[in-house]
Write an enzyme that holds these catalytic residues in place. Sequence first.
Site, PDB file in Angstrom:
ATOM      1  N   LYS A 192      38.325  34.391  22.915  1.00 47.79           N
ATOM      2  CA  LYS A 192      38.823  33.831  21.647  1.00 47.79           C
ATOM      3  C   LYS A 192      39.850  34.799  21.067  1.00 47.79           C
ATOM      4  O   LYS A 192      39.638  36.019  21.096  1.00 47.79           O
ATOM      5  CB  LYS A 192      37.652  33.630  20.683  1.00 47.79           C
ATOM      6  N   SER A 217      35.445  26.965  14.712  1.00 47.89           N
ATOM      7  CA  SER A 217      36.746  27.510  14.995  1.00 47.89           C
ATOM      8  C   SER A 217      36.948  27.924  16.454  1.00 47.89           C
ATOM      9  O   SER A 217      38.086  28.066  16.888  1.00 47.89           O
ATOM     10  CB  SER A 217      36.994  28.730  14.104  1.00 47.89           C
ATOM     11  N   SER A 271      30.808  28.283  14.090  1.00 51.22           N
ATOM     12  CA  SER A 271      32.025  28.243  14.907  1.00 51.22           C
ATOM     13  C   SER A 271      31.819  28.382  16.410  1.00 51.22           C
ATOM     14  O   SER A 271      32.757  28.195  17.171  1.00 51.22           O
ATOM     15  CB  SER A 271      33.010  29.322  14.448  1.00 51.22           C
TER      16      SER A 271
END
Lengths: 488, 98, 474
Positions: free
Chosen positions: A79, A154, A178
């Site tokens: 990420k 996210s 997330s």
Amino acid sequence: MADLHKLTIYELSEKLAAGACTSVDIVNDVLASIDATDGKVGAYLTIDRASALEQAKVADALRAEGSTLPMLGIPVAIKDLLNVKGQPCTCSSKILEGYTAPYDATVIAKLREAGTVLLGRVNMDEFAMGSSTENAALGKTSNPWNLKHVPGGSSGGSAACVAADEAIAALGSDTGGSIRQPAAFCGCVGVKPTYGRVSRYGLTAFASSLDQIGPISKTVKDSALLLEVLCGHDKMDSSSIDMDVPAFGKSLTADTSLAGIKLGLPKEYFVEGMDPEVEKTVRDAVDHCKSLGAEIVDVSLPHSKYAIAVYYIIATAEASANLARFDGIRYGLRVDGKDPIELYGKTRAVGFGSEVKRRIILGTYVLSSGYYDAYYLKAQKVRTLIRNDFTAAFKQCDAILAPVTPTPAYKLGEKTDDPLKMYLDDILTTPVNLAGNCALSLPCGFSSSGLPIGLQIIGDSFAEETILKIGHAYEQTTEWHTRKPEIS
Amino acid sequence: MSEANEGMDVGYVAKLANIDLTTEETALFQGQLNQVLHYVEQLNELDVGGVEPTAHAFPVYNVLRKDEVGTSLNHADVVANAPAATDGEIRVPKILDQ
Amino acid sequence: MQYEATIGLETHVMQKTNTKMFCACKYEYGAEPNTHVCPVCLGYPGALPVMNEKAIELCCKAGLLLGCEINPYSKWDRKNYFYPDMAKNYQITQADQPLCLGGQLTVDVDGEMKTFTIERIHQEENAAKNTHVAGASLVDYNRAGTALMEIVSNPCMHSAEDALAYMTAVKQIMQYGGISNCDQEKGQMRSDVNVSVRPVGQKELGAKVEIKNMNSFAFIKEAIEYEIDRQTALLESGGTVDQETRGYDPDRGETFTQRTKENAHDYRYFPEPDLMPVKIPAEQIEQWRSELPELPAQRRVRYVQELGLPEYDAGVLTADMATSDWFEQAMRHTKNAKAVSNFIMGEMMRLLSEQNCSISESNVTPEKLAGIVALIDAKTISTGAGKQVFEIIFNDGGDPKAIVEERGMAQVSDDSALEGWADEAIANNPKPVEEYKAGNPASINFLMGQVMKASRGKANPGAVMQMLKQKLDR
């Protein structure tokens, strides 16, 4: 293509150990898969082809020398808010344009030590603020199961790349859901570890008291192995807990009995407005666990309904300070001004997207003079009540079963105009972050339109072994995790 | 939380946060954030008298480090990351006395 | 109407640690810019602070030295404000639970003993250093994040002299305690001064004016005096004083408005989520207390009571820690405190000031001075010769005994040698002899001088006197 990209960490490790394939073969396959589908999915921000192949070669050489590192040669996506030395770390924001990380996050160092191949950096909501990966300045990501739908957020890029077989596994971060929510939307497994289990050093902070890094993978067992690699005390993170890391991977056996396990069902988690398909699917999963021998008990988490209010006060307040460092002075984007104040105002106006601006402003407001007690302090007290709810519930059960989200993945653009509506979708995931305990999300069915639905298994603090065991038993006796999307 | 009923002055708060907003953004955020503030007012239903605030999920204490010198960053990397630098220092527009 | 001023001080002291408060970067004054920096002190994404154990110890010890209570539980907060020298745009500090609470300090202000009270001492991190060039400012983050503690006094002082005496005492104690070097030129001790003026008899304090960030005691004194005059004049003319932050311009000798109350910062303090609270057990506090050095005030008393030194000597010797420590070391080799004190206050201080160096750089070590004193006490050399030996060693080094031998400085006490010189002086100077015998005892001094001259200063003056008296009184 030998379809190596479709396999799990454990499957590939077996092949590697048996000499049936090399890490270079795996990386080549995964890169080919990315080339074939990422134009549609849009998970990746940067793909480190040359470096990935180089790391794979090193891994193969190590294996030839007899190395048995736990994840040797397995390609993983990162990420884009984790610092990797020498690489950009944009957090999907324009404001970090030009920044090169001069250091490795602790989890990156751990991945390297475990022999992992770092593939590249995947998309996310800007600074992890969002639930759809639509608040991203540098690219749009789609749900592999239906490209018109959001992948969740996210950690949308992390879930989408794993679901699309564009990575064997990925790292995400979970501040209010997330990891779990995109894993549910994309039909993956995701774990939000207990706060303090995984070092946050090198994770660009959104809300420091809530953030945790965790795995997104194709199976519970893969998540268990990855989690084992990520966990451990770190002296660089004062909130890191100094306790032994169980062998999460090895603890999962072929035994699928849940006899003797009490699973709590919180009535507050089957909320009004919940999609009936989601409710039915999750209740079926509960029944399935019962059929495996688990005892189902009703529990209550009465303060859950306040979680969104508490979360959006605490998270934005912390974020307002955490994101103050993005000011155009020492790194990243700078829009010049006649004095520093003008420079800050302009840089942050251009550098941040709308959702980030909104949250910084909200967080600044709740901390400002005259409002602190009414908002922030009050939210911290209600946070205590939410924690107490879990403490009480775990006296009655070993783990809690719940949906992850009130609906399956919605359409791109459907909720972007209504921030509050988007926030309310986090109702089932934020309580765990506020209380600090752990939770797992895994696929438990599909909607009539073919979108994945997730089951959330919530554990007590440091009870990762328990939720992994339950998830593994469920997974071994169902086939949801074996389904693959047709990307078109 | 009675103050919340008045809503926030988004323009003022944005200044505190050092973000220049356009008129359109100010108006849009004003509406959206007042909605959020209205939503969080539900916390007023709760009596939190005697409840301790939670600042850390798992408070441990005295996480200390020995006073031993470690490695600093490579100076060239620090300068390379800076949008502007002069003689190894980071250059900014003239700082006015506060 | 009569007015009185009230003054409070917020004194920032940089602690003597190897590394910064929350990262392992070295603190080194004068290093090349931005060479002692890391992700933590540069506020890079993802970096996290970790407390420096030594800084916590030094802050608590400072508290113990200033009579504070050590807070059994303290925590960290973020103080939010944007400034290029504050990398994260928030400072990690302690808002409501500082490490040290309460405290007091009794000091001599122009002969009057006054007690000033301390509200708290909290630990925080320092800012970077800005320099201003044409059209821009340059930032060096080497100092960013270094350990800095803030000693906050109560508004309990009433004059520039009070403030100066307080700061001098704080500085002395910090140096004695090994807490900080308090080198003001290196910015290791800086103060914010709060000044208000009110009519005598009024209960509430007047509007508070804060004068920020001054390191020179002389400027602080000027600024306070200027500010008291300015506020008093304003009130006398029927005006009001605005609560504000002002700066001091030493060139003009004036303070000037920097930030009005309306523009005051909204610091938005909240608990620092990245740092855990500090709990200090009673045993730890006792351990630290047992390690504390003796303070100047305690040393002064001991010098007078145990070593029998005059108050004056005790004051001079303890005014500076290096001098006092030097004296202590010398006393390990001799029992004659007064002789050591005389040498330090006399020869030592004169020569140090002439040659502009510090006592630690002196060729005369404590042990060597003790050696000189021993030679004098044994009457091997005269006090005058001792001073000569001191100066020789100070300039060129050497061992006292060896110098005395090489240069033949040992004094003569031998009666046969003295007798010759005494008889000669009496024979050659009939007039003073007559005067002495006529009842003028001072006349013997002339004869004494003649003997010393004849002996080239080597005669033992006591023995000469005795011999002359013996011969003349006969």
